[in-house]
Design a protein around this motif. Sequence first.
Motif, short mmCIF file in Angstrom:
data_model
loop_
_atom_site.label_atom_id
_atom_site.label_comp_id
_atom_site.label_asym_id
_atom_site.label_seq_id
_atom_site.Cartn_x
_atom_site.Cartn_y
_atom_site.Cartn_z
N SER A 84 34.76 38.60 41.57
CA SER A 84 35.63 39.18 40.58
C SER A 84 35.61 40.87 40.53
O SER A 84 34.56 41.40 40.34
CB SER A 84 34.85 38.47 39.19
OG SER A 84 35.70 38.98 38.17
N TYR A 104 37.37 32.53 46.11
CA TYR A 104 38.10 32.99 45.24
C TYR A 104 37.98 34.68 45.12
O TYR A 104 36.91 34.98 44.94
CB TYR A 104 37.83 32.36 43.99
CG TYR A 104 38.19 30.88 44.12
CD1 TYR A 104 37.86 29.91 45.07
CD2 TYR A 104 38.92 30.04 42.95
CE1 TYR A 104 38.04 28.74 45.11
CE2 TYR A 104 39.17 28.67 43.24
CZ TYR A 104 38.80 28.22 44.13
OH TYR A 104 39.20 26.71 44.15
N THR A 106 39.50 37.32 42.11
CA THR A 106 40.25 37.81 41.01
C THR A 106 40.28 39.34 40.75
O THR A 106 39.27 40.15 41.12
CB THR A 106 39.67 37.04 39.71
OG1 THR A 106 38.07 37.31 39.64
CG2 THR A 106 39.62 35.52 40.05
N ASN A 107 41.17 39.69 39.95
CA ASN A 107 41.44 40.86 39.37
C ASN A 107 41.65 41.08 37.72
O ASN A 107 41.66 39.88 37.13
CB ASN A 107 42.38 41.58 40.12
CG ASN A 107 43.87 40.93 39.77
OD1 ASN A 107 43.87 40.13 39.25
ND2 ASN A 107 44.79 41.77 40.32
N THR A 108 41.90 42.14 37.32
CA THR A 108 41.91 42.44 35.89
C THR A 108 43.30 43.00 35.72
O THR A 108 43.55 44.05 34.97
CB THR A 108 40.90 43.17 35.29
OG1 THR A 108 40.83 44.45 35.85
CG2 THR A 108 39.48 42.64 35.37
N ASN A 317 36.77 35.58 34.60
CA ASN A 317 37.04 35.02 35.68
C ASN A 317 36.00 34.38 36.55
O ASN A 317 36.30 33.18 37.12
CB ASN A 317 37.75 36.14 36.58
CG ASN A 317 39.18 36.43 36.30
OD1 ASN A 317 39.98 35.74 35.98
ND2 ASN A 317 39.53 37.75 36.22
N PRO A 327 40.55 30.19 38.04
CA PRO A 327 40.22 31.30 37.37
C PRO A 327 41.78 32.08 36.91
O PRO A 327 42.75 32.00 37.53
CB PRO A 327 39.58 32.29 38.13
CG PRO A 327 39.92 31.98 39.30
CD PRO A 327 40.11 30.48 39.60
N ASN A 329 42.87 34.91 36.82
CA ASN A 329 43.58 35.75 37.53
C ASN A 329 43.21 35.65 39.12
O ASN A 329 42.97 36.73 39.59
CB ASN A 329 43.29 37.19 37.02
CG ASN A 329 43.48 37.47 35.55
OD1 ASN A 329 42.53 37.42 34.67
ND2 ASN A 329 44.76 37.56 35.01
N LEU A 330 43.40 34.66 39.68
CA LEU A 330 43.29 34.38 40.83
C LEU A 330 44.17 35.14 41.73
O LEU A 330 45.39 35.27 41.73
CB LEU A 330 43.33 32.89 41.30
CG LEU A 330 43.04 32.46 42.79
CD1 LEU A 330 41.55 32.79 43.01
CD2 LEU A 330 43.29 31.20 42.69
N VAL A 331 43.72 36.24 42.85
CA VAL A 331 44.58 36.90 43.53
C VAL A 331 45.23 36.05 44.71
O VAL A 331 46.00 36.09 44.95
CB VAL A 331 43.83 38.18 44.03
CG1 VAL A 331 44.61 38.75 45.15
CG2 VAL A 331 43.74 39.29 42.74
N LYS A 333 45.96 32.68 45.96
CA LYS A 333 46.20 31.58 45.41
C LYS A 333 46.07 30.53 46.48
O LYS A 333 45.89 29.34 46.39
CB LYS A 333 47.64 31.39 44.94
CG LYS A 333 47.95 32.34 43.76
CD LYS A 333 48.03 31.62 42.47
CE LYS A 333 48.35 32.39 41.12
NZ LYS A 333 47.86 33.99 41.17
#
Length: 343
Positions: A84, A104, A106-108, A317, A327, A329-331, A333
């Motif tokens: 994350s 996985y 994720t980002n913000t 996330n 999550p 904001n999954l980058v 997919k």
Amino acid sequence: MLDRKGCVELSGRKRVYVTRRLPEEAMRMLKLKFEVEVWPEEMPPPKKVIIEKVKEVDGLICLLTEKIDREVIEAAGSQFRGISQVAVGFDNIDIEAATERGIYVTNTPGVLTETTADYAFALLMAVARRIAEADRYVRSGRWKVPWGLMMLLGQDVWGKTIGIIGMGRIGSAVARRAKGMNMRILYYDIRRNEKAERELGAEYVDLETLLRESDFVTIHVPLTPETRHLINEERLKMMKRTACLINTSRGPVVDEKALYKALKEGWIWAAGLDVWEEEPTSVDNPLLELENVTASPHIASASIATRTKMAIMAVENMTAILEGRVPPNLVNKEVLKVRPPSR
Ligand code: GLV
């Protein structure tokens, strides 16, 4: 599950390694659910520390300063679920390697849009009106003439043309500010943004037209192989001699050597740089010798409220990943096909 010393951890709580202290609220949320270990220093942890941690923990919360490359990802244990990132950009993470291993990422996004656009516009104004240079002028005792008709003359912003490279969330937020300044808005992107065209009157043009016609060029693209050195010698030569270049995206999008020549030899008028090819940039970077460069240390999203929101989002996330949900904001997919969410 194993604890730090390799002993069985009886609580059964999942473990998260965090590469820098997060704001208090985010730390509290994280500790409610997980066993948390934090790298205690301000400087980023060495790569070998991260490699050791990912062998044992279930998740990693990191910043953009950490290089999470294939070597790190391949070192992760089979229990490791996700990364994350506390940032919107994620060029420091090897997404392909993570996806292959079912990890996985994720980002913000979103929470930093307006704050970053505020900063990009502040930098644009500072460059146009030479604010940092004026500050140095006063402090260094060079202010002798009480009011100089020709002292520190800048460029107007109101009613001028802005060229936005990358009309995503942040680019559009900059465009809204530009509209308030009665600017003509040109943009270039790999895809059209019809909402920005409709609502802000932004005109979609090719990159060359944008560079030739804009008084201010501001960059809002992610760093990818295609955008590395997007602004190079040839393109800087297309810009107006009175133009200002603003970069709050990623440093390597601009070829700094070419930019130095452009600023020194007057192909363009000035630049505002929040991001650099190497961060931190060296005090010996020749760009810092130039009065027509306004410099800052990668702080475009740095408001108290926004940095807190980013950290909380990163915790949310991570919580989703470790609780077996998709999550928010999954980058990557495609990872869902490799490893569907599960507890
Ligand atoms: C900062 O540069 C970010 O990507 O959030």
